[in-house]
Design a protein around this motif. Structure first.
Motif, mmCIF file in Angstrom:
data_model
loop_
_atom_site.group_PDB
_atom_site.id
_atom_site.type_symbol
_atom_site.label_atom_id
_atom_site.label_comp_id
_atom_site.label_asym_id
_atom_site.label_seq_id
_atom_site.Cartn_x
_atom_site.Cartn_y
_atom_site.Cartn_z
ATOM 1 N N PHE B 195 28.625 14.779 -10.516
ATOM 2 C CA PHE B 195 27.951 13.633 -11.118
ATOM 3 C C PHE B 195 26.797 14.124 -11.997
ATOM 4 O O PHE B 195 26.525 13.583 -13.052
ATOM 5 C CB PHE B 195 27.394 12.672 -10.058
ATOM 6 N N VAL B 196 26.128 15.153 -11.501
ATOM 7 C CA VAL B 196 25.017 15.723 -12.267
ATOM 8 C C VAL B 196 25.575 16.359 -13.542
ATOM 9 O O VAL B 196 25.048 16.158 -14.637
ATOM 10 C CB VAL B 196 24.256 16.769 -11.423
ATOM 11 N N TYR B 197 26.658 17.082 -13.384
ATOM 12 C CA TYR B 197 27.270 17.762 -14.530
ATOM 13 C C TYR B 197 27.740 16.769 -15.585
ATOM 14 O O TYR B 197 27.572 16.987 -16.786
ATOM 15 C CB TYR B 197 28.429 18.622 -14.025
ATOM 16 N N GLN B 198 28.310 15.639 -15.122
ATOM 17 C CA GLN B 198 28.889 14.674 -16.060
ATOM 18 C C GLN B 198 27.847 13.872 -16.838
ATOM 19 O O GLN B 198 28.167 13.223 -17.820
ATOM 20 C CB GLN B 198 29.816 13.698 -15.308
ATOM 21 N N SER B 199 26.603 13.882 -16.387
ATOM 22 C CA SER B 199 25.570 13.099 -17.077
ATOM 23 C C SER B 199 24.587 14.049 -17.763
ATOM 24 O O SER B 199 23.998 14.918 -17.112
ATOM 25 C CB SER B 199 24.841 12.217 -16.062
ATOM 26 N N ASP B 200 24.404 13.876 -19.080
ATOM 27 C CA ASP B 200 23.461 14.735 -19.810
ATOM 28 C C ASP B 200 22.048 14.559 -19.280
ATOM 29 O O ASP B 200 21.296 15.518 -19.141
ATOM 30 C CB ASP B 200 23.495 14.392 -21.309
ATOM 31 N N LEU B 201 21.734 13.290 -18.950
ATOM 32 C CA LEU B 201 20.395 12.973 -18.471
ATOM 33 C C LEU B 201 20.114 13.663 -17.130
ATOM 34 O O LEU B 201 19.069 14.284 -16.943
ATOM 35 C CB LEU B 201 20.277 11.450 -18.330
ATOM 36 N N LEU B 202 21.080 13.562 -16.202
ATOM 37 C CA LEU B 202 20.895 14.189 -14.889
ATOM 38 C C LEU B 202 20.867 15.710 -15.039
ATOM 39 O O LEU B 202 20.106 16.402 -14.369
ATOM 40 C CB LEU B 202 21.988 13.753 -13.915
ATOM 41 N N TRP B 203 21.735 16.193 -15.910
ATOM 42 C CA TRP B 203 21.815 17.647 -16.110
ATOM 43 C C TRP B 203 20.467 18.198 -16.571
ATOM 44 O O TRP B 203 20.019 19.258 -16.123
ATOM 45 C CB TRP B 203 22.922 17.969 -17.115
ATOM 46 N N GLU B 204 19.820 17.436 -17.492
ATOM 47 C CA GLU B 204 18.530 17.859 -18.031
ATOM 48 C C GLU B 204 17.501 18.009 -16.902
ATOM 49 O O GLU B 204 16.671 18.902 -16.929
ATOM 50 C CB GLU B 204 18.065 16.804 -19.049
ATOM 51 N N HIS B 205 17.592 17.109 -15.922
ATOM 52 C CA HIS B 205 16.599 17.122 -14.843
ATOM 53 C C HIS B 205 17.150 17.732 -13.559
ATOM 54 O O HIS B 205 16.653 17.435 -12.476
ATOM 55 C CB HIS B 205 16.108 15.695 -14.565
ATOM 56 N N ARG B 206 18.206 18.532 -13.681
ATOM 57 C CA ARG B 206 18.896 19.006 -12.474
ATOM 58 C C ARG B 206 17.971 19.742 -11.496
ATOM 59 O O ARG B 206 18.217 19.760 -10.300
ATOM 60 C CB ARG B 206 20.100 19.857 -12.841
ATOM 61 N N ARG B 207 16.894 20.335 -12.019
ATOM 62 C CA ARG B 207 15.973 21.046 -11.133
ATOM 63 C C ARG B 207 15.225 20.090 -10.200
ATOM 64 O O ARG B 207 14.706 20.503 -9.176
ATOM 65 C CB ARG B 207 14.984 21.864 -11.963
ATOM 66 N N HIS B 208 15.192 18.822 -10.575
ATOM 67 C CA HIS B 208 14.512 17.845 -9.711
ATOM 68 C C HIS B 208 15.493 17.098 -8.803
ATOM 69 O O HIS B 208 15.130 16.124 -8.175
ATOM 70 C CB HIS B 208 13.745 16.813 -10.561
ATOM 71 N N ILE B 209 16.748 17.529 -8.837
ATOM 72 C CA ILE B 209 17.744 16.870 -7.995
ATOM 73 C C ILE B 209 18.171 17.853 -6.902
ATOM 74 O O ILE B 209 18.786 18.872 -7.181
ATOM 75 C CB ILE B 209 18.967 16.425 -8.824
ATOM 76 N N HIS B 210 17.788 17.533 -5.679
ATOM 77 C CA HIS B 210 18.145 18.394 -4.549
ATOM 78 C C HIS B 210 19.384 17.824 -3.882
ATOM 79 O O HIS B 210 19.381 16.664 -3.478
ATOM 80 C CB HIS B 210 17.016 18.452 -3.535
ATOM 81 N N ILE B 211 20.423 18.627 -3.793
ATOM 82 C CA ILE B 211 21.640 18.144 -3.146
ATOM 83 C C ILE B 211 21.754 18.774 -1.753
ATOM 84 O O ILE B 211 21.781 19.993 -1.606
ATOM 85 C CB ILE B 211 22.868 18.414 -4.024
ATOM 86 N N VAL B 212 21.773 17.907 -0.755
ATOM 87 C CA VAL B 212 21.791 18.354 0.637
ATOM 88 C C VAL B 212 23.184 18.121 1.202
ATOM 89 O O VAL B 212 23.684 16.998 1.178
ATOM 90 C CB VAL B 212 20.756 17.565 1.480
ATOM 91 N N LYS B 213 23.774 19.172 1.723
ATOM 92 C CA LYS B 213 25.126 19.048 2.292
ATOM 93 C C LYS B 213 25.046 18.579 3.741
ATOM 94 O O LYS B 213 24.297 19.136 4.535
ATOM 95 C CB LYS B 213 25.836 20.402 2.264
ATOM 96 N N GLU B 214 25.842 17.575 4.032
ATOM 97 C CA GLU B 214 25.912 17.094 5.410
ATOM 98 C C GLU B 214 27.177 17.665 6.034
ATOM 99 O O GLU B 214 28.284 17.247 5.709
ATOM 100 C CB GLU B 214 25.963 15.563 5.413
ATOM 101 N N TRP B 215 27.001 18.616 6.931
ATOM 102 C CA TRP B 215 28.172 19.282 7.515
ATOM 103 C C TRP B 215 28.769 18.477 8.648
ATOM 104 O O TRP B 215 29.961 18.557 8.917
ATOM 105 C CB TRP B 215 27.802 20.694 7.980
ATOM 106 N N ILE B 216 27.933 17.753 9.360
ATOM 107 C CA ILE B 216 28.446 16.953 10.473
ATOM 108 C C ILE B 216 28.745 15.564 9.909
ATOM 109 O O ILE B 216 27.864 14.724 9.780
ATOM 110 C CB ILE B 216 27.442 16.910 11.628
ATOM 111 N N THR B 217 29.985 15.371 9.527
ATOM 112 C CA THR B 217 30.373 14.162 8.807
ATOM 113 C C THR B 217 30.107 12.915 9.630
ATOM 114 O O THR B 217 30.273 12.899 10.846
ATOM 115 C CB THR B 217 31.867 14.209 8.453
ATOM 116 N N ASN B 218 29.769 11.877 8.922
ATOM 117 C CA ASN B 218 29.204 10.693 9.527
ATOM 118 C C ASN B 218 29.457 9.584 8.515
ATOM 119 O O ASN B 218 28.902 9.583 7.441
ATOM 120 C CB ASN B 218 27.723 11.045 9.649
#
Lengths: 277, 275
Positions: B195-218
């Protein structure tokens, strides 16, 4: 004598536990107790969800009234990697079930000097259940005699013989696939005499394990498949992993269990290495 | 406490319906905090749950008063997450960017108060030692760094919704990711990065977007909880116990409540489709 005292305690506990259900005469349904066997190392919200899902499902069949649930942690002799002592596992299970009004922990299996098969545990609990039922029937008869002066013995409200079924989750189902882990005659006894309630994530996985076994296929009317729509993969392995890494496990298991783990310093790296060989 | 020195304090803000709050919402806070702490750069000081107001007009959205009450019950067992009813009390729907601004101002006010205390200390010091006068202004400026950063906590669905036409104003997205930052909790299998890759706007600010992986699915979504409740099924161990009891005693979530706002257009769509 010890055994008698124990039995008495057991009856008393069940009687107190089941009184409201008995007066309802199970709405004309077969009373059912669900038994879950496993390590419970530690017990998680997922284990308790299995019971809730199974009870909803069995009630919806219209034939059963679930009157109780039993969690039976395996004994230390099982020798599984990272298994903390049964005392702790039973204590945590007790804490976790303190807020449930129908599921309880039972330490009988965990106290056996040898590892025992699941079918032995089922037989033990079934015998207790039958004894309890007998005592209920005679109580019932006595009160009827008083009330009706035994004029209308036929009008007696019969209490159906209760059933005991083994409750298993997805991980338990997996073990049926492991060759030589289950004795064929044991498997047959479980499905013919008792029955299975299996909670799974998809019709496909659970249907397949029945299909792949002749024994299970023969008794498939006694196997109840429950679909878990709200998926929730809180395995004990993941819990132990998170604890070792210092990550939060809050909301995955009851706060009381988390506190117990902290207090007793369980699931440390040394503990996980236990039985590693 | 030494290990927290030099770390940026962070406050996490979660916006949403919380209709009702589930264990999944509460898990998001725990996962985000663990993640930010593990980076070594942040110290999470507070979590805020901000239920949306009734003006949002989402289908099946029950009264804010109940949703706030349930969220408050849910965080009883937490020592760092709290509920703020400000957003839910607004008569009109408030954009998420505005909610962030409001809470940022609140943090600044608290920070300013702290600054005043600091300044008083500096003045005292200056009286004692006049040679330190030059550094005093710098010290005042430094202390404003103690004001925590405010970040939006959300699931991957929110990141994905940035791409839905007329749901978000572009300048709001830019402000949210640019000025504040986003912590996005996502299932291990899902691809929030795309989603970040597909949006130029998000891509520009990607350093401010922290993606946290949830391993224990819920997958305890509020939609599924409402569905189970309508069908008379148990939701024990999926929502905190007091929340389940509240739902039962107030008889919330029926087939009727699900029809609320059924024929009404969602507030953001109403607002942005007009212009």
């Amino acid at each position: 004598l010890c055994f008698l005292v124990f039995c008495f305690d057991y009856f008393r506990m069940w009687s107190e536990h089941l009184r409201p259900c008995v007066t309802m005469a199970y709405r004309g349904r077969v009373p059912l107790v669900l038994l879950a066997c496993g390590s419970f190392n530690p017990i998680t919200n997922q284990h308790m969800r299995l019971f809730e899902l199974a009870r909803d499902h069995m009630h919806q069949t219209g034939h059963y009234e679930v009157i109780g649930g039993i969690v039976s942690p395996v004994s230390d002799k099982y020798g599984k990697k990272g298994l903390v002592s049964a005392t702790h596992r039973v204590a945590m299970t007790h804490l976790a079930l303190r807020t449930s009004d129908w599921i309880r922990a039972d330490s009988w299996e965990s106290e056996q000097p040898q590892w025992i098969t699941t079918v032995t545990t089922l037989r033990q609990h079934y015998n207790r259940l039958l004894n309890w039922h007998q005592s209920q029937v005679s109580l019932n008869d006595m009160s009827k005699v008083k009330k009706h002066n035994n004029k209308f013995p036929a009008a007696r409200n019969r209490i159906d013989t209760p059933e005991l079924k083994l409750l298993c989750g997805a991980d338990f189902l997996e073990t049926f696939k492991i060759p030589h882990l289950w004795r064929e005659d044991h498997l047959e006894e479980i499905v013919s005499k008792f029955g299975l309630v299996c909670v799974s994530r998809g019709e496909r996985d659970s249907g397949r394990f029945i299909h792949e076994s002749d024994t299970l296929t023969r008794y498939k009317n006694n196997i109840f498949l429950v679909r878990e729509w709200i998926q929730n993969e809180i395995s004990s392995t993941e819990i132990r992993r998170a604890i070792q890494r210092g990550q939060s496990v809050k909301y995955l298991l009851p706060d009381s269990v988390i506190e117990y783990i902290k207090e007793h310093n369980l699931y440390t790296l040394e503990n996980e290495q236990k039985y590693a060989d | 406490m030494e290990q927290n020195e030099g770390r940026t304090p962070v406050v996490l803000l979660a916006c949403g319906s919380f209709n009702p709050i589930t264990n999944m919402h509460l898990r998001m806070f725990e996962l985000a905090r663990d993640y930010l702490h593990e980076t070594g750069n942040y110290k999470v000081v507070k979590g805020i749950i901000s239920p949306v107001g009734d003006g949002y007009k989402k289908k099946g959205l029950i009264e804010a008063q109940h949703r706030v009450a349930m969220a408050t019950l849910a965080v009883e067992g937490s020592d760092w997450v709290e509920v703020d009813p400000w957003e839910s009390e607004q008569t009109e729907w408030v954009e998420t960017a505005k909610v962030l601004r409001h809470h940022h101002e609140e943090l600044l006010t608290v920070g300013q108060h702290k600054d005043e205390v600091d300044r008083a200390k500096v003045v005292k010091k200056r009286k004692r030692n006049t040679s330190q006068r030059d550094t005093s202004m710098q010290q005042i400026r430094c202390s404003s760094r103690d004001v925590p950063q405010l970040k939006l906590l959300c699931g991957a669905d929110v990141l994905e919704s940035f791409g839905v036409p007329n749901l978000w104003k572009q300048e709001d997205i830019a402000e949210i990711v640019g000025e504040f930052g986003v912590v996005c909790v996502t299932r291990a299998g899902s691809d929030a990065e795309s989603f970040v890759y597909q949006s130029d706007l998000l891509w520009e600010h990607r350093r401010h977007i922290h993606i946290v992986k949830e391993w224990i699915t819920n997958e305890i979504s509020a939609t599924k909880i409402r569905r189970a409740l309508r069908r008379g099924q148990s939701v024990r161990y999926l929502v905190p116990r007091p929340v389940g009891e509240y739902i039962q005693s107030h008889a919330l979530y029926s087939p009727q409540s699900e029809e609320k706002n059924a024929s009404v257009v969602l507030a953001p769509l109403q607002r942005y489709t007009k212009d």
